[in-house]
Design an enzyme around this catalytic site. Structure first.
Site, PDB file in Angstrom:
ATOM      1  N   ASP A  81      33.737  37.869  44.581  1.00 19.45           N
ATOM      2  CA  ASP A  81      34.930  37.928  43.725  1.00 19.45           C
ATOM      3  C   ASP A  81      36.160  37.497  44.527  1.00 19.45           C
ATOM      4  OD1 ASP A  81      36.364  38.548  41.418  1.00 19.45           O
ATOM      5  OD2 ASP A  81      36.636  40.652  41.960  1.00 19.45           O
ATOM      6  N   HIS A 174      45.250  43.329  37.478  1.00 20.23           N
ATOM      7  CA  HIS A 174      44.330  44.212  38.210  1.00 20.23           C
ATOM      8  C   HIS A 174      44.914  45.625  38.301  1.00 20.23           C
ATOM      9  CE1 HIS A 174      42.818  40.340  40.284  1.00 20.23           C
ATOM     10  NE2 HIS A 174      41.868  40.757  39.475  1.00 20.23           N
ATOM     11  N   GLY A 175      44.042  46.602  38.386  1.00 20.13           N
ATOM     12  CA  GLY A 175      44.487  47.997  38.531  1.00 20.13           C
ATOM     13  C   GLY A 175      44.740  48.618  37.166  1.00 20.13           C
ATOM     14  N   ASN A 224      35.575  41.580  34.338  1.00 21.94           N
ATOM     15  CA  ASN A 224      35.530  42.274  35.627  1.00 21.94           C
ATOM     16  C   ASN A 224      36.022  43.707  35.494  1.00 21.94           C
ATOM     17  OD1 ASN A 224      34.886  39.752  36.549  1.00 21.94           O
ATOM     18  ND2 ASN A 224      36.611  39.577  37.967  1.00 21.94           N
TER      19      ASN A 224
END
Ligand code: 13P
Length: 278
Positions: A81, A174-175, A224
């Site tokens: 990734d 992300h997160g 993801n």
């Protein structure tokens, strides 16, 4: 069974669903995902961040992932990734990766194309398909969004590089999100139409279910999930610590974290409609 990135995404493409790609960090988080995939009869991607590949943990973990994928009765891909350079890509290939993401999104458009194409050339020499990225997902969060992926640019990027799937920026980050994101689904459709290949949704932890479903309908074939894996693992570890009958033997202590990751993975497998699709 160990399969490559294109094979597993083609399954999703034919079946109109999405393959969940779980970021794993150790043997136990991988075991949780595999246990879920076996129970759900679902194809899954096990992926690792480049920092793991650059440290000893990647060396040990890659053997676990390849062995787990080979033993599994369902299709499993071992994927790098966000590979930032050829070094991580070469290391991942050497450890048996069957999918590579090269993330050149920090670079200007033309440079991203040139660098991604170079990685596609290297990987295709050993039969490993590549995911590219256009739109810099790594630079955004709830408060600071970057420019979303442009459909015409995506078409050119795909044509020039030969990637098999494309990570796009459409309101994702992300997160964990501080407030629910609002994905630009029309843009997903437009990118998908112009670029003509399966799309990848990064930042899968915390996207509202109905938006995930809409994104899949519009052409997302890989999602993801990283932060949620960490949270599940941490909660399972706390449960082990707080269990008055806990055992200090590490394999027994690890049963709750493995189970917690398995349950999380089962939820995500259902969400992306991969249940029973192996
Ligand atoms: P999350 O940590 O937000 O789930 O994102 C993971 C990811 O997209 C890894 O590339």
């Amino acid at each position: 069974m160990l399969v490559n990135l294109k094979q597993i995404i083609d399954m999703a493409e034919k079946g109109g669903f999405c393959v969940p790609a779980f970021n794993v960090y150790n043997m136990e988080s991988a075991m949780g995902v595999i246990n879920a995939a076996e129970e759900a009869k679902a194809p899954v991607i096990l992926q690792i961040y480049p920092r793991l590949i650059n440290e000893d943990v990647g060396f040990y973990l890659s053997h676990v992932l390849v062995a787990a994928a080979r033993k599994a009765s369902v299709p499993v891909c071992y994927h790098l990734d966000h590979g930032p350079s050829e070094i991580e890509v070469q290391r991942a290939l050497r450890t048996g990766a069957t999918g590579i993401m090269y993330d050149g999104s920090v670079h200007p458009f033309e440079e991203n194309i040139a660098k991604t194409k170079h990685i596609v050339d290297i990987c295709s020499a050993v039969g490993v398909p590549v995911e590219g990225e256009l739109g810099h997902i790594g630079s955004v969060n709830d408060e600071v969004m970057d420019e979303f992926t442009d459909p015409d640019a995506a078409a050119e990027f795909v044509k020039e590089t030969g990637v098999c799937c494309l990570a796009v920026l459409i309101g994702n980050a992300h997160g964990h999100y501080k407030k629910p994101p609002c994905l630009d689904i029309d843009r997903v459709k437009a990118i998908r139409e112009k670029a003509g290949i399966p799309l990848v949704l990064h930042g899968g932890s915390g996207i509202p279910d109905e938006q995930v479903k809409a994104a899949i309908k519009a052409g997302v074939r890989k999602m993801n999930i990283g932060t949620d894996v960490c949270c599940a693992f941490a909660k399972g570890t706390l449960d082990s610590l707080n269990d008055p009958n806990r055992s200090i033997a590490i394999d027994i202590f690890m049963k709750k974290p493995i189970e917690a990751v398995k349950n999380l993975a089962l939820d995500k497998i259902r969400l992306v409609e991969a249940y029973g699709k192996a």
